[in-house]
Design an enzyme around this catalytic site. Structure first.
Site, short mmCIF file in Angstrom:
data_model
loop_
_atom_site.label_atom_id
_atom_site.label_comp_id
_atom_site.label_asym_id
_atom_site.label_seq_id
_atom_site.Cartn_x
_atom_site.Cartn_y
_atom_site.Cartn_z
N ASN A 118 9.38 25.53 13.37
CA ASN A 118 10.39 26.67 13.84
C ASN A 118 10.92 25.85 15.04
O ASN A 118 10.03 25.84 16.19
CB ASN A 118 9.80 27.90 14.42
CG ASN A 118 10.47 28.89 14.93
OD1 ASN A 118 11.71 28.68 15.10
ND2 ASN A 118 9.79 29.81 15.81
N GLY A 119 12.05 25.43 15.12
CA GLY A 119 12.64 24.98 16.41
C GLY A 119 13.79 24.00 15.83
O GLY A 119 14.05 23.66 14.65
N TRP A 152 15.42 30.01 9.01
CA TRP A 152 17.01 30.29 9.34
C TRP A 152 17.59 29.00 9.66
O TRP A 152 17.05 28.35 10.53
CB TRP A 152 16.77 31.06 10.71
CG TRP A 152 18.00 31.73 10.96
CD1 TRP A 152 18.67 33.00 10.70
CD2 TRP A 152 18.99 31.29 12.01
NE1 TRP A 152 20.02 33.16 11.30
CE2 TRP A 152 20.02 32.32 12.19
CE3 TRP A 152 18.90 30.15 12.84
CZ2 TRP A 152 20.97 31.99 12.89
CZ3 TRP A 152 20.00 30.12 13.86
CH2 TRP A 152 21.08 30.84 14.07
N ARG A 177 12.86 39.36 11.61
CA ARG A 177 13.40 38.18 12.36
C ARG A 177 14.70 37.74 11.99
O ARG A 177 15.48 36.88 12.75
CB ARG A 177 12.25 36.92 12.61
CG ARG A 177 11.07 37.52 13.27
CD ARG A 177 9.80 36.53 13.23
NE ARG A 177 10.30 35.02 13.80
CZ ARG A 177 9.79 34.93 15.06
NH1 ARG A 177 9.07 35.78 15.66
NH2 ARG A 177 9.94 33.66 15.50
N HIS A 212 48.85 42.98 28.22
CA HIS A 212 48.88 41.61 28.54
C HIS A 212 48.76 40.67 27.37
O HIS A 212 48.34 39.26 27.89
CB HIS A 212 47.96 41.09 29.91
CG HIS A 212 48.25 42.03 31.11
ND1 HIS A 212 49.59 41.82 31.61
CD2 HIS A 212 47.43 43.01 31.74
CE1 HIS A 212 49.60 43.00 32.67
NE2 HIS A 212 48.24 43.67 32.57
N CYS A 263 13.61 31.46 12.12
CA CYS A 263 12.28 31.14 11.45
C CYS A 263 10.89 31.56 11.94
O CYS A 263 10.75 31.83 13.21
CB CYS A 263 11.97 29.38 11.76
SG CYS A 263 13.44 28.49 11.27
N GLU A 318 28.56 42.43 13.60
CA GLU A 318 27.17 42.11 12.88
C GLU A 318 26.88 42.60 11.48
O GLU A 318 26.45 41.98 10.87
CB GLU A 318 26.17 42.44 13.84
CG GLU A 318 26.15 41.60 15.13
CD GLU A 318 24.64 42.19 16.05
OE1 GLU A 318 24.98 43.46 16.45
OE2 GLU A 318 23.99 41.53 16.39
N GLU A 376 29.91 46.53 22.81
CA GLU A 376 28.66 46.65 22.27
C GLU A 376 29.23 47.52 20.67
O GLU A 376 28.77 46.99 19.71
CB GLU A 376 27.64 47.59 22.92
CG GLU A 376 26.57 47.93 22.11
CD GLU A 376 25.67 46.83 21.58
OE1 GLU A 376 26.17 45.79 22.05
OE2 GLU A 376 24.87 47.12 20.55
N LYS A 427 16.64 37.87 14.43
CA LYS A 427 16.08 38.92 15.34
C LYS A 427 15.85 38.50 16.65
O LYS A 427 15.75 38.84 17.80
CB LYS A 427 15.20 39.80 14.68
CG LYS A 427 14.73 41.21 15.69
CD LYS A 427 15.51 42.32 15.43
CE LYS A 427 15.48 43.28 16.21
NZ LYS A 427 16.51 44.24 16.71
N LYS A 432 28.48 45.40 17.34
CA LYS A 432 27.88 46.05 16.27
C LYS A 432 28.69 45.91 14.69
O LYS A 432 28.33 45.61 13.82
CB LYS A 432 27.57 47.48 16.42
CG LYS A 432 26.32 47.96 17.19
CD LYS A 432 24.82 47.57 16.79
CE LYS A 432 24.63 46.07 17.60
NZ LYS A 432 23.84 45.60 18.17
#
Ligand code: G6P
Length: 601
Positions: A103-104, A77, A27, A500, A2, A484, A477, A596, A481
């Site tokens: 926001n929260g 968001w 964001r 295993h 947000c 995402e 990583e 973000k 990526k």
């Protein structure tokens, strides 16, 4: 996550709000809205489940209205309540004059909502934030001033968050926050509130960060009330200017991937020499330590993994990574240095972790791309990773910046503590200095080889990533990526673990990306998957599918361990994720569901 913006300006409020919301788009969000006071003391409210640009188009189609310069805006968001126009902010009270952006998360929302509903309040959305509008309404009915009403309301709401309220009768706008970012600034053309300073653009020369307990009103001058007895200091705002400019690139991710070699050079010029003579560590004025815990999330946690390995390998120092959202159980021994790794510096999981009693005895060093962030203020010392503004939601250049900066800090501290062989520090620096060239070579190879490979993977359901030693974190990583950006599953494993269990996943054509940093063991693992018909993509030296690991394989320092491991292997994996995402028609700069700056836990 947000984003909040608000203004009282002599210019056009909708224009400012939409421009500021566009600056906060990076964001990550799923809906957007604004409310602007009308000359008659009402408000024009417009909300959309599309992009800011769509809101701008809809504004242009509206019949002209007499609007004042007072307004608030929000990118949402979703946490509580699905993505819909009715759940988009701003939310209003029963009278329609109190407008709220938030926001929260309000942890006691259900309790508050039940009380408000039984007192006769009518709700028009499913989101927790709406309770704020009704709580403020009650305060105003009791004759409480708007700023005090917000101060009382934030006390009633449990959890963390930033709130801005506009009363459309008066056009007054007030803001407050608890453990969440909110900044205020003034210019000759008005006063502004926002979740982060990029919303101010070039308009302001300085800004102030709200602390818990502050309540601020957009007036000339900005009016401070609340429970604190002094005002926060003003911080100079240097506007970078062209952050949103693509400079001819198709998207920000492509641009940010390309920036990495040059960025690595700049970072090493800045911190390289100070790393090997200990000056970097001394400048932080932190006490000596015996162990390290690196706290982070997502890509930053992966970068932390490389830095922890540098502490272990070069200083034989216990160093571990701690997933911030799971940090409550971490046992941090005496004389532990905590390194909080976060590009945004606003990640709520990290800020919450540092508040834990188990962290109370530790000194905290922040490695962040945002020196004005909540984390930077909370830490005992900070080192900026200076990657420049990263717009793509999936981190790329900030990862490289965190790894190089973090490893420089590690070498510098170990040098000062006498835990690294001093004659070795120069060869470590020499090795680090090769990184810009290695990254550039890797980029060239990746751009050439990866796009056709990505096209071949379009029908694959998912991809396995493998590595050994320092390669494991890079495999992690790479898998992150790919998830995402493409929304396909991707899983990483230490290559030795494959037999295993995970080997059961491998069948004819299963894509397997292997960070081949050399050695007989990884060769054996490659053979194991090849024997089962996997679609092998090796990232290694000459002869690999992607021969991107050039000289770092030839000139290893300290028993085959480079200070950053095979850092250059990350570029082909970034390019692979982006190319496959494009083949699949994804928005590479704004992947679905992701944010973000993740300001909720
Ligand atoms: C989000 C982003 C990731 C990022 C993570 C940590 O999940 O989508 O790209 O790695 O947050 O963010 P930070 O700002 O703390 O580095």
């Amino acid at each position: 996550m947000c984003g909040i913006v608000a203004c009282r300006t002599t210019d056009s409020a909708p224009e400012y709000l939409c421009e500021a919301l566009e600056a906060l788009e990076y964001r990550g969000y799923d809906s957007v809205g604004i409310a602007v006071q009308t000359v008659g003391g009402g408000a024009l409210r417009l909300r959309s489940v599309h992009r800011v640009a769509e809101l701008v188009e809809r504004m242009a189609d509206l019949p002209p209205r007499d609007l004042t310069g007072a307004g608030i805006g929000h990118t949402r968001w979703a946490t509580h309540g699905g993505v819909s126009e009715r759940n988009a902010h701003p939310h209003t009270d029963c009278t329609g004059s109190v407008h709220v952006v938030h926001n929260g998360i309000i942890e006691n929302c259900e309790e508050l909502r039940t009380t408000l509903v039984s007192a006769g309040h009518l709700f028009s959305s499913d989101v927790d934030s709406e309770v704020i509008a009704h709580l403020v309404e009650d305060e105003l009915v009791r004759g409480v001033d708007l700023a005090a009403a917000l101060g009382h309301t934030i006390e009633l709401c449990e959890g963390s968050g930033a709130i801005v309220v506009m009363d459309s009768h008066s056009g007054r706008i007030v803001g407050a926050s608890r453990h969440a970012p909110l900044v205020v600034a003034a210019s000759p053309n008005g006063t502004f509130l926002a979740s982060d300073i990029s919303a101010f653009g070039p308009r302001v020369a300085s800004f102030q960060v709200l602390r818990d307990g502050d309540v601020v009103e957009l007036a000339v001058p900005v009016r401070w009330t609340g429970t604190n007895t002094d005002w926060p200091v003003a911080v100079a705002h240097t506007w970078a200017g062209t952050e949103l400019d693509l400079h001819g690139y198709p998207d920000h991710m492509a641009k940010e991937i390309d920036e990495q070699p040059e960025l690595a050079g700049r970072i090493l010029d800045r911190v390289g020499a100070d790393a090997t003579n200990g000056a970097l560590w001394r400048s932080l004025e932190l006490p000596d330590f015996d162990r390290v815990a690196i706290v982070g999330c997502g890509t930053s946690l992966n970068a932390g993994g490389i830095v922890a390995a540098a502490f272990r390998r070069f200083g034989i120092m216990p160093a571990e990574t701690v997933i911030a959202s799971e940090a409550a159980d971490a046992v941090l021994g005496p004389r532990t240095l905590v390194i909080a790794m976060s590009q945004s510096g606003e990640t709520a999981d990290i800020l919450h972790a540092l508040d834990g009693e188990n962290f109370a005895h530790c000194q905290v060093l922040a490695i962040t791309n945002n020196p004005h962030s909540s984390l930077a203020r909370r830490a005992n010392a900070i080192v900026e990773c200076s990657a420049g503004h990263e717009i793509g939601v999936a981190a790329t250049k900030t990862f490289v910046a965190q790894v190089l900066t973090g490893v420089a800090v590690a070498i510098s501290a170990l040098h000062e503590l006498g835990r690294v062989n001093r004659s070795n520090t120069q060869s470590i620096l020499d090795d680090l200095r090769r990184m810009p060239d290695l990254l550039a070579q890797s980029l060239t190879v990746a751009k050439d080889i990866v796009p056709p490979l990505a096209a071949e993977l379009a029908d694959s359901l998912g991809v396995i990533f493998l590595g050994r030693g320092a390669g494991v974190v890079y495999a992690a990583e790479g898998a992150l990526k790919l998830k995402e950006l493409t929304y396909r599953w991707a899983q990483h494993y230490p290559a030795g673990e494959l037999k295993h269990g995970p080997l059961a996943l491998v069948e004819e054509g299963t894509p397997v990306v292997i960070v081949d940093s050399g050695g007989a063991r990884i060769a054996g693992n490659i053979a194991e998957v090849a024997a089962r018909g996997a679609r092998l993509i090796t990232i290694g030296g000459a002869g690999s599918t992607i021969p991107a690991l050039g000289r770092s394989l030839l000139a290893p320092v300290d028993n085959g361990f480079q200070p950053c491991g095979p850092l250059e292997c990350v570029i082909p994996m970034q390019v692979l994720a982006r190319e496959l995402a494009l083949v699949l028609g994804r928005d590479v700069d704004k992947p679905r569901n992701l944010a973000k700056s993740v300001t909720v836990e």
